[in-house]
Design an enzyme around this catalytic site. Structure first.
Site, PDB file in Angstrom:
ATOM      1  N   TYR A   1       2.419 -10.722  -3.809  1.00 11.11           N
ATOM      2  CA  TYR A   1       3.341 -10.430  -4.895  1.00 11.11           C
ATOM      3  C   TYR A   1       4.765 -10.641  -4.389  1.00 11.11           C
ATOM      4  O   TYR A   1       5.157 -10.085  -3.366  1.00 11.11           O
ATOM      5  CB  TYR A   1       3.176  -8.986  -5.374  1.00 11.11           C
ATOM      6  CG  TYR A   1       4.022  -8.720  -6.589  1.00 11.11           C
ATOM      7  CD1 TYR A   1       3.572  -9.076  -7.856  1.00 11.11           C
ATOM      8  CD2 TYR A   1       5.295  -8.162  -6.473  1.00 11.11           C
ATOM      9  CE1 TYR A   1       4.364  -8.873  -8.978  1.00 11.11           C
ATOM     10  CE2 TYR A   1       6.093  -7.957  -7.590  1.00 11.11           C
ATOM     11  CZ  TYR A   1       5.620  -8.321  -8.840  1.00 11.11           C
ATOM     12  OH  TYR A   1       6.403  -8.139  -9.946  1.00 11.11           O
TER      13      TYR A   1
ATOM     14  N   ASN B   1       8.550  -3.140  -7.240  1.00 11.13           N
ATOM     15  CA  ASN B   1       9.202  -1.921  -7.730  1.00 11.13           C
ATOM     16  C   ASN B   1       8.161  -0.799  -7.824  1.00 11.13           C
ATOM     17  O   ASN B   1       7.007  -0.965  -7.428  1.00 11.13           O
ATOM     18  CB  ASN B   1       9.891  -2.179  -9.075  1.00 11.13           C
ATOM     19  CG  ASN B   1       8.893  -2.591 -10.161  1.00 11.13           C
ATOM     20  OD1 ASN B   1       7.688  -2.338 -10.047  1.00 11.13           O
ATOM     21  ND2 ASN B   1       9.377  -3.219 -11.197  1.00 11.13           N
TER      22      ASN B   1
ATOM     23  N   SER C   1      14.664   0.264   0.406  1.00 15.14           N
ATOM     24  CA  SER C   1      15.058   0.005   1.793  1.00 15.14           C
ATOM     25  C   SER C   1      15.745   1.201   2.444  1.00 15.14           C
ATOM     26  O   SER C   1      16.407   1.989   1.772  1.00 15.14           O
ATOM     27  CB  SER C   1      16.031  -1.179   1.849  1.00 15.14           C
ATOM     28  OG  SER C   1      15.329  -2.369   1.764  1.00 15.14           O
TER      29      SER C   1
ATOM     30  N   GLN D   1      22.094  -2.262   3.852  1.00 15.86           N
ATOM     31  CA  GLN D   1      20.818  -1.826   3.283  1.00 15.86           C
ATOM     32  C   GLN D   1      20.997  -1.118   1.948  1.00 15.86           C
ATOM     33  O   GLN D   1      20.075  -1.051   1.143  1.00 15.86           O
ATOM     34  CB  GLN D   1      20.044  -0.960   4.269  1.00 15.86           C
ATOM     35  CG  GLN D   1      19.588  -1.723   5.503  1.00 15.86           C
ATOM     36  CD  GLN D   1      18.855  -3.025   5.188  1.00 15.86           C
ATOM     37  OE1 GLN D   1      17.777  -3.008   4.625  1.00 15.86           O
ATOM     38  NE2 GLN D   1      19.459  -4.164   5.528  1.00 15.86           N
TER      39      GLN D   1
ATOM     40  N   HIS E   1      20.421  -3.043  -1.495  1.00 16.38           N
ATOM     41  CA  HIS E   1      19.096  -3.332  -2.072  1.00 16.38           C
ATOM     42  C   HIS E   1      18.880  -2.637  -3.417  1.00 16.38           C
ATOM     43  O   HIS E   1      18.055  -3.051  -4.214  1.00 16.38           O
ATOM     44  CB  HIS E   1      17.982  -2.913  -1.111  1.00 16.38           C
ATOM     45  CG  HIS E   1      17.759  -3.897  -0.003  1.00 16.38           C
ATOM     46  ND1 HIS E   1      17.109  -5.080  -0.207  1.00 16.38           N
ATOM     47  CD2 HIS E   1      18.101  -3.880   1.305  1.00 16.38           C
ATOM     48  CE1 HIS E   1      17.051  -5.751   0.939  1.00 16.38           C
ATOM     49  NE2 HIS E   1      17.651  -5.044   1.875  1.00 16.38           N
TER      50      HIS E   1
ATOM     51  N   GLU F   1      12.498   3.115   7.817  1.00 14.92           N
ATOM     52  CA  GLU F   1      11.980   1.750   7.827  1.00 14.92           C
ATOM     53  C   GLU F   1      12.598   0.955   8.992  1.00 14.92           C
ATOM     54  O   GLU F   1      11.901   0.369   9.799  1.00 14.92           O
ATOM     55  CB  GLU F   1      12.319   1.087   6.488  1.00 14.92           C
ATOM     56  CG  GLU F   1      11.832  -0.351   6.366  1.00 14.92           C
ATOM     57  CD  GLU F   1      12.391  -1.027   5.118  1.00 14.92           C
ATOM     58  OE1 GLU F   1      13.397  -0.541   4.558  1.00 14.92           O
ATOM     59  OE2 GLU F   1      11.812  -2.056   4.718  1.00 14.92           O
ATOM     60  N   HIS F   2      13.928   0.955   9.056  1.00 16.25           N
ATOM     61  CA  HIS F   2      14.658   0.265  10.131  1.00 16.25           C
ATOM     62  C   HIS F   2      15.442   1.280  10.949  1.00 16.25           C
ATOM     63  O   HIS F   2      16.127   2.124  10.374  1.00 16.25           O
ATOM     64  CB  HIS F   2      15.703  -0.705   9.574  1.00 16.25           C
ATOM     65  CG  HIS F   2      15.187  -1.699   8.598  1.00 16.25           C
ATOM     66  ND1 HIS F   2      15.366  -1.564   7.241  1.00 16.25           N
ATOM     67  CD2 HIS F   2      14.513  -2.868   8.773  1.00 16.25           C
ATOM     68  CE1 HIS F   2      14.835  -2.605   6.613  1.00 16.25           C
ATOM     69  NE2 HIS F   2      14.293  -3.406   7.516  1.00 16.25           N
TER      70      HIS F   2
ATOM     71  N   ASP G   1      15.889  -9.231   8.896  1.00 11.65           N
ATOM     72  CA  ASP G   1      15.394  -9.503   7.537  1.00 11.65           C
ATOM     73  C   ASP G   1      15.193 -11.001   7.333  1.00 11.65           C
ATOM     74  O   ASP G   1      14.278 -11.421   6.632  1.00 11.65           O
ATOM     75  CB  ASP G   1      16.419  -9.037   6.497  1.00 11.65           C
ATOM     76  CG  ASP G   1      16.318  -7.555   6.204  1.00 11.65           C
ATOM     77  OD1 ASP G   1      15.333  -6.931   6.649  1.00 11.65           O
ATOM     78  OD2 ASP G   1      17.230  -7.024   5.543  1.00 11.65           O
TER      79      ASP G   1
ATOM     80  N   GLU H   1     -29.485  15.987  13.147  1.00 11.06           N
ATOM     81  CA  GLU H   1     -28.919  15.689  11.839  1.00 11.06           C
ATOM     82  C   GLU H   1     -29.987  15.569  10.748  1.00 11.06           C
ATOM     83  O   GLU H   1     -29.657  15.283   9.596  1.00 11.06           O
ATOM     84  CB  GLU H   1     -28.061  14.409  11.918  1.00 11.06           C
ATOM     85  CG  GLU H   1     -26.884  14.577  12.876  1.00 11.06           C
ATOM     86  CD  GLU H   1     -25.802  13.523  12.729  1.00 11.06           C
ATOM     87  OE1 GLU H   1     -26.032  12.514  12.035  1.00 11.06           O
ATOM     88  OE2 GLU H   1     -24.727  13.714  13.312  1.00 11.06           O
TER      89      GLU H   1
ATOM     90  N   HIS I   1     -34.236   7.486  10.633  1.00 16.43           N
ATOM     91  CA  HIS I   1     -33.407   6.967  11.717  1.00 16.43           C
ATOM     92  C   HIS I   1     -34.189   7.084  13.031  1.00 16.43           C
ATOM     93  O   HIS I   1     -34.229   6.147  13.830  1.00 16.43           O
ATOM     94  CB  HIS I   1     -32.095   7.748  11.821  1.00 16.43           C
ATOM     95  CG  HIS I   1     -31.054   7.339  10.824  1.00 16.43           C
ATOM     96  ND1 HIS I   1     -31.248   7.362   9.471  1.00 16.43           N
ATOM     97  CD2 HIS I   1     -29.786   6.880  11.000  1.00 16.43           C
ATOM     98  CE1 HIS I   1     -30.150   6.949   8.851  1.00 16.43           C
ATOM     99  NE2 HIS I   1     -29.242   6.638   9.762  1.00 16.43           N
TER     100      HIS I   1
END
Lengths: 377, 377
Positions: B101, B183, B206, B228, B231, B276-277, B310, B364, B369
């Site tokens: 996207y 978004n 951001s 930043q 944004h 984030e950064h 970036d 178990e 098994h």
């Protein structure tokens, strides 16, 4: 997507978020018939430990050792490189605090081992375990495994309320990521809290596909197919075979048999199914592995049945189900680590390449991005 | 969790799933003012390519080369080991088909580069790109990047309808995993289709945090913080500093300034924020890196501003936001690969260790098994 389930679980989570511990207590009483304190006490730990026979302690210890040996090879090292005076790469940090959900349907100490061992290897500092109580108690084997791995934070909590409590930090400190399998309610709750916290994957009913030819022992194949069906009525078992005799032998209730013209056709079918577990018991092995794109795990030859992998081989049994092997894989140490991008650019390289950034910022209409690059001398 | 947003998006996705292409067309008209064919034609590709100046083609090519050089080091090899005649390990397979996207707010060819380059390196065979059209057209730079990377499947689709179309396979073949930022509606839609398909992460507004001391150039720090914020209004910028002078210089609208007693305190604060950064512009660098647990990316020294990363450094700019750096990391080639567990156990090892599995199956309560392990001779 099951919109009814989604709405039901969303309602519970909303209620838990809004009313906090009161809501958790109510759901706990309703679904687990429990209304005592949630955190397992030291006394309960001690009682449980005393209940485990010496022989079983040894079994569990050896199993954990095998898991440890397999998983410690997965630890990530930083990946750095130098270029024109600059440093670039990735470093890894463990997630600080995780929650592990252990389902209560059958007491599954192996689930806790499978998640907690790679977590410890990754360096996760805090682990909270949630398990639905049975008659107010937690399975002693689960508590023994917890103790062995240095986990003292175990909660008698099940279902959606356990996931809500861990994700929102109700009755405990909020966790950063939730691991572990569960029923469809637990899974849906994990799916819905994703974003608030991280989650591992969405484990559904168990699945096995076996690719076998005429060289396979029929008994082995049938026993393996049946083993995965005992997980529950939603479990699935496929036999993909070139042998008519084997196909007939395994024609039992619950087993889906596909007779194929060639082993290559069997691999194509396996890729469509994207099974959790894929056994290959044929004269040719690695050539077929080459053709497999979608599977959680591939077990080869007559001595690698799924139950062995489930319990003692040391490989992880937390695997993608329901076709999720198309986009995700087996649980590894990496799932407890975060890659962090790192860069230290030299003045020389920055100034030589800056024009790229300036023009791209212009194309994207980001004036202040441009300014930040321009201001440097 | 925003329950109102959740309900709104759930309603749209349900509608898209139930009514298919009709619903997608209606939403497309409503939100993008578009009602033509969704897939970009060869003619549109050609027109776009002709629109790009020679100089810009070179800029984009060089940028992709830098990204390629950085990311190809991340490719995973199989990790196998032998033990007592058995083979164990992990192999990696690329995801077959992904959706990317690309948000339409600002035309972001860099977003497509950042996701498609590691995808191509991983070996992903099919890539579908969705981007909301503007006046019926797709940004030519995005189409140029697609063409350069051998992607010919681009759809004029935005918002929830794009995510629904990719996840449910409406108007295109269903994808296995969806990547790319968007978004809040796109993010919520990705969160909700998780499980049906894989998703990368949930990118929010951001964020930048800068740790700086008195040695940092004030102009650089301020320019980076402001970069930043452009944004969008939800973006955040923190200055964590030991310098009173720098704190005062950067006291501008939108910037959150924290004056700390020591650089160690700055790192603690950074770990709480999990930005984030994170830029570190101080006299000591690597010692501070050692103390950072939670950050999407760490950029060091005066010549590593976020906008450089970036756009042109070659590092990935798809990073966890909103505190998600507590549990997830930067986009890597690994996100396009699935680890598959593999084992081929020798008869000798199986028989020697089987008792572990038999006892655990007993504990178990898994009889079949046990049977699968017992039947082998």
């Amino acid at each position: 997507m099951d919109f009814e389930l989604e709405g039901y679980v969303a309602g519970m989570l909303r209620d838990i978020k809004e009313r906090g511990i009161e809501a958790v207590r109510e759901y706990s009483l309703k679904f687990d018939g429990y209304d005592g304190p949630f955190r397992v006490t030291d006394e309960e730990f001690n009682e449980a430990l005393e209940a485990i026979p010496e022989r079983d302690r040894e079994i569990i210890l050896r199993t954990i050792e095998r898991l440890w040996e397999y998983h410690e090879r997965q630890m990530e090292k930083e990946r750095l490189f130098l270029k024109k005076g600059s440093l670039y790469g990735l470093i890894y940090r463990p997630i600080r605090r995780i929650g592990i959900y252990v389902p209560g349907g059958k007491p599954l100490p192996s689930t806790l081992m499978m998640v907690a061992v790679p977590a410890k290897i990754a360096g996760v500092k805090e682990i909270a375990v949630a398990i639905p109580p049975k008659e107010g108690r937690v399975n002693p084997y689960v508590l023994y495994v917890a103790k062995l791995l240095g986990i003292d934070e175990v909660y008698k909590l099940g279902g959606v309320q356990a996931i809500g409590a861990m994700a929102y930090g109700i009755g405990m400190k909020k966790v950063d990521k939730i691991f572990g399998p569960g029923n469809k309610f637990v899974n849906e709750a994990k799916r819905q809290v994703f974003g608030v916290v991280g989650i591992d994957s969405l484990a559904g009913p168990s699945e096995i596909a076996v690719i076998a030819d005429g060289t396979a022992e029929k008994d082995y194949v049938l026993a393996d197919l049946l083993s995965q069906l005992e997980h529950g009525k939603d479990s699935r078992a496929w036999l993909l075979t070139t042998s008519k005799e084997l196909a007939e032998y395994c024609s039992r209730e619950g087993i889906e048999v596909v007779l194929c013209g060639s082993l290559e056709e069997c691999t194509e079918k396996a890729n469509e199914i994207a099974p959790e577990h894929l056994e290959i018991i044929t004269a040719r092995l690695m050539e077929l592995v080459d053709l497999i794109e979608n599977a959680g795990a591939i077990y080869l030859g007559p001595y690698t049945p799924v139950p062995a992998a489930d319990y003692f081989l040391g490989v992880n049994h937390v695997l993608p189900t329901g076709g999720a092997a198309r986009f995700s894989g087996v649980l590894t140490v990496r799932d407890f680590l975060k890659p962090i991008s790192i860069a230290q650019v030299s003045r020389e390289e920055f100034l030589a390449e800056r024009e790229l950034g300036l023009r791209l910022a212009e194309i994207e209409g980001m004036a202040f991005h441009g300014r930040s690059m321009e201001v440097r001398k």
